[in-house]
Motif scaffolding. Structure first.
Motif, PDB file in Angstrom:
ATOM      1  N   LYS A  79       0.838  -1.202   0.000  1.00 29.77           N
ATOM      2  CA  LYS A  79       0.000   0.000   0.000  1.00 29.77           C
ATOM      3  C   LYS A  79       0.875   1.255   0.000  1.00 29.77           C
ATOM      4  O   LYS A  79       0.647   2.177  -0.782  1.00 29.77           O
ATOM      5  CB  LYS A  79      -0.908  -0.033   1.232  1.00 29.77           C
ATOM      6  CG  LYS A  79      -1.863   1.107   1.365  1.00 29.77           C
ATOM      7  CD  LYS A  79      -2.772   0.803   2.551  1.00 29.77           C
ATOM      8  CE  LYS A  79      -3.384   2.028   3.141  1.00 29.77           C
ATOM      9  NZ  LYS A  79      -4.210   1.731   4.310  1.00 29.77           N
ATOM     10  N   ASN A  80       1.876   1.279   0.867  1.00 26.56           N
ATOM     11  CA  ASN A  80       2.752   2.445   0.938  1.00 26.56           C
ATOM     12  C   ASN A  80       3.641   2.580  -0.290  1.00 26.56           C
ATOM     13  O   ASN A  80       3.901   3.691  -0.750  1.00 26.56           O
ATOM     14  CB  ASN A  80       3.582   2.395   2.223  1.00 26.56           C
ATOM     15  CG  ASN A  80       2.746   2.763   3.420  1.00 26.56           C
ATOM     16  OD1 ASN A  80       2.258   3.884   3.529  1.00 26.56           O
ATOM     17  ND2 ASN A  80       2.548   1.820   4.312  1.00 26.56           N
ATOM     18  N   ALA A  81       4.085   1.464  -0.836  1.00 25.42           N
ATOM     19  CA  ALA A  81       4.899   1.512  -2.056  1.00 25.42           C
ATOM     20  C   ALA A  81       4.086   2.093  -3.211  1.00 25.42           C
ATOM     21  O   ALA A  81       4.566   2.963  -3.941  1.00 25.42           O
ATOM     22  CB  ALA A  81       5.404   0.114  -2.406  1.00 25.42           C
ATOM     23  N   LYS A  82       2.858   1.632  -3.346  1.00 21.55           N
ATOM     24  CA  LYS A  82       2.011   2.115  -4.440  1.00 21.55           C
ATOM     25  C   LYS A  82       1.605   3.579  -4.260  1.00 21.55           C
ATOM     26  O   LYS A  82       1.304   4.265  -5.231  1.00 21.55           O
ATOM     27  CB  LYS A  82       0.789   1.220  -4.574  1.00 21.55           C
ATOM     28  CG  LYS A  82       1.162  -0.151  -5.126  1.00 21.55           C
ATOM     29  CD  LYS A  82      -0.007  -1.089  -5.207  1.00 21.55           C
ATOM     30  CE  LYS A  82       0.453  -2.444  -5.731  1.00 21.55           C
ATOM     31  NZ  LYS A  82      -0.619  -3.429  -5.758  1.00 21.55           N
ATOM     32  N   ARG A  83       1.619   4.046  -3.022  1.00 21.84           N
ATOM     33  CA  ARG A  83       1.331   5.464  -2.751  1.00 21.84           C
ATOM     34  C   ARG A  83       2.538   6.353  -3.032  1.00 21.84           C
ATOM     35  O   ARG A  83       2.454   7.565  -2.918  1.00 21.84           O
ATOM     36  CB  ARG A  83       0.893   5.643  -1.299  1.00 21.84           C
ATOM     37  CG  ARG A  83      -0.488   5.152  -1.030  1.00 21.84           C
ATOM     38  CD  ARG A  83      -0.895   5.467   0.380  1.00 21.84           C
ATOM     39  NE  ARG A  83      -2.276   5.079   0.611  1.00 21.84           N
ATOM     40  CZ  ARG A  83      -2.837   5.046   1.800  1.00 21.84           C
ATOM     41  NH1 ARG A  83      -2.149   5.392   2.880  1.00 21.84           N
ATOM     42  NH2 ARG A  83      -4.100   4.687   1.929  1.00 21.84           N
ATOM     43  N   GLY A  84       3.669   5.726  -3.344  1.00 24.12           N
ATOM     44  CA  GLY A  84       4.853   6.498  -3.702  1.00 24.12           C
ATOM     45  C   GLY A  84       5.815   6.772  -2.563  1.00 24.12           C
ATOM     46  O   GLY A  84       6.735   7.573  -2.718  1.00 24.12           O
ATOM     47  N   TYR A 134      13.248  -0.980  -6.276  1.00 23.47           N
ATOM     48  CA  TYR A 134      14.426  -0.245  -5.814  1.00 23.47           C
ATOM     49  C   TYR A 134      14.626   1.012  -6.655  1.00 23.47           C
ATOM     50  O   TYR A 134      14.985   2.068  -6.134  1.00 23.47           O
ATOM     51  CB  TYR A 134      15.695  -1.108  -5.896  1.00 23.47           C
ATOM     52  CG  TYR A 134      15.820  -2.186  -4.854  1.00 23.47           C
ATOM     53  CD1 TYR A 134      15.326  -2.034  -3.558  1.00 23.47           C
ATOM     54  CD2 TYR A 134      16.472  -3.379  -5.152  1.00 23.47           C
ATOM     55  CE1 TYR A 134      15.474  -3.028  -2.607  1.00 23.47           C
ATOM     56  CE2 TYR A 134      16.630  -4.373  -4.201  1.00 23.47           C
ATOM     57  CZ  TYR A 134      16.126  -4.193  -2.930  1.00 23.47           C
ATOM     58  OH  TYR A 134      16.281  -5.178  -1.989  1.00 23.47           O
ATOM     59  N   ARG A 135      14.420   0.902  -7.967  1.00 28.94           N
ATOM     60  CA  ARG A 135      14.581   2.073  -8.846  1.00 28.94           C
ATOM     61  C   ARG A 135      13.607   3.176  -8.477  1.00 28.94           C
ATOM     62  O   ARG A 135      13.956   4.352  -8.500  1.00 28.94           O
ATOM     63  CB  ARG A 135      14.420   1.677 -10.312  1.00 28.94           C
ATOM     64  CG  ARG A 135      15.665   0.969 -10.815  1.00 28.94           C
ATOM     65  CD  ARG A 135      15.688   0.752 -12.288  1.00 28.94           C
ATOM     66  NE  ARG A 135      15.509   2.006 -13.004  1.00 28.94           N
ATOM     67  CZ  ARG A 135      15.082   2.080 -14.251  1.00 28.94           C
ATOM     68  NH1 ARG A 135      14.800   0.991 -14.923  1.00 28.94           N
ATOM     69  NH2 ARG A 135      14.951   3.238 -14.847  1.00 28.94           N
ATOM     70  N   LYS A 136      12.375   2.796  -8.153  1.00 32.80           N
ATOM     71  CA  LYS A 136      11.383   3.807  -7.756  1.00 32.80           C
ATOM     72  C   LYS A 136      11.828   4.523  -6.486  1.00 32.80           C
ATOM     73  O   LYS A 136      11.741   5.749  -6.388  1.00 32.80           O
ATOM     74  CB  LYS A 136      10.013   3.166  -7.558  1.00 32.80           C
ATOM     75  CG  LYS A 136       9.342   2.755  -8.857  1.00 32.80           C
ATOM     76  CD  LYS A 136       8.011   2.066  -8.580  1.00 32.80           C
ATOM     77  CE  LYS A 136       7.391   1.575  -9.860  1.00 32.80           C
ATOM     78  NZ  LYS A 136       6.272   2.399 -10.281  1.00 32.80           N
ATOM     79  N   ALA A 137      12.291   3.754  -5.496  1.00 31.39           N
ATOM     80  CA  ALA A 137      12.749   4.361  -4.240  1.00 31.39           C
ATOM     81  C   ALA A 137      14.014   5.189  -4.466  1.00 31.39           C
ATOM     82  O   ALA A 137      14.159   6.281  -3.914  1.00 31.39           O
ATOM     83  CB  ALA A 137      12.999   3.273  -3.199  1.00 31.39           C
ATOM     84  N   ALA A 138      14.917   4.685  -5.286  1.00 31.74           N
ATOM     85  CA  ALA A 138      16.164   5.396  -5.563  1.00 31.74           C
ATOM     86  C   ALA A 138      15.901   6.719  -6.271  1.00 31.74           C
ATOM     87  O   ALA A 138      16.608   7.702  -6.028  1.00 31.74           O
ATOM     88  CB  ALA A 138      17.093   4.522  -6.400  1.00 31.74           C
ATOM     89  N   SER A 139      14.879   6.758  -7.114  1.00 27.07           N
ATOM     90  CA  SER A 139      14.569   7.998  -7.823  1.00 27.07           C
ATOM     91  C   SER A 139      14.145   9.103  -6.853  1.00 27.07           C
ATOM     92  O   SER A 139      14.191  10.283  -7.193  1.00 27.07           O
ATOM     93  CB  SER A 139      13.479   7.765  -8.875  1.00 27.07           C
ATOM     94  OG  SER A 139      12.225   7.569  -8.255  1.00 27.07           O
ATOM     95  N   GLN A 140      13.771   8.699  -5.633  1.00 24.42           N
ATOM     96  CA  GLN A 140      13.418   9.670  -4.591  1.00 24.42           C
ATOM     97  C   GLN A 140      14.580   9.891  -3.618  1.00 24.42           C
ATOM     98  O   GLN A 140      14.423  10.552  -2.595  1.00 24.42           O
ATOM     99  CB  GLN A 140      12.194   9.180  -3.814  1.00 24.42           C
ATOM    100  CG  GLN A 140      10.951   9.081  -4.675  1.00 24.42           C
ATOM    101  CD  GLN A 140       9.756   8.685  -3.847  1.00 24.42           C
ATOM    102  OE1 GLN A 140       9.328   9.445  -2.983  1.00 24.42           O
ATOM    103  NE2 GLN A 140       9.239   7.497  -4.096  1.00 24.42           N
ATOM    104  N   GLY A 141      15.733   9.283  -3.917  1.00 25.64           N
ATOM    105  CA  GLY A 141      16.913   9.490  -3.098  1.00 25.64           C
ATOM    106  C   GLY A 141      17.032   8.587  -1.890  1.00 25.64           C
ATOM    107  O   GLY A 141      17.778   8.891  -0.959  1.00 25.64           O
TER     108      GLY A 141
END
Length: 124
Positions: free
Chosen positions: A9-14, A43-50
């Protein structure tokens, strides 16, 4: 261990921490079916947010060539550098991980330059 439903849920919320944790879940395959490809994607999604640990995980995947990516030491070093800029406390560990493969790539100018960049950060 966090509930997989909450993590998804939290991953899909960004949320970067949720994306990183979901990547971990896919990497180990305990609460979801193991998928290195999905781990890489989250991991790429999280990394794109630093997210520094997501950057570290991507560096490790590029070092090993797992997770739907080719082994690419230059990209591994790029992710490690970004991680160390965000969280210098991780610099020594990242440098140690990357330097393990130096012998294999001795004389590779690009890799030698990357290690030269990382060394001072690791010594801080």
């Amino acid at each position: 261990v966090a509930n997989i439903g909450v993590i998804k849920k939290n991953a899909k919320r960004g949320h970067a921490w949720g994306q990183y944790n979901l990547g971990n879940e896919f990497l180990v395959g305990k609460q979801v079916t193991q998928s290195h490809y999905e781990a890489f994607r989250w991991y790429r999604k999280a990394a794109s947010q630093g997210h520094p640990l997501a950057l570290r995980s991507l560096s490790q995947l590029y070092q090993s060539g797992e997770g739907g990516c080719k082994r690419d030491l230059s990209t591994a070093v790029d992710y490690a550098e970004r991680m160390m800029e965000i969280d210098p406390r991780l610099a020594k560990e990242a440098y140690d991980e990357l330097s393990v493969i130096v012998d294999e790539y001795t004389g590779d100018r690009q890799f030698d330059e990357a290690i030269a960049i990382l060394q001072p950060l690791a010594d801080k």
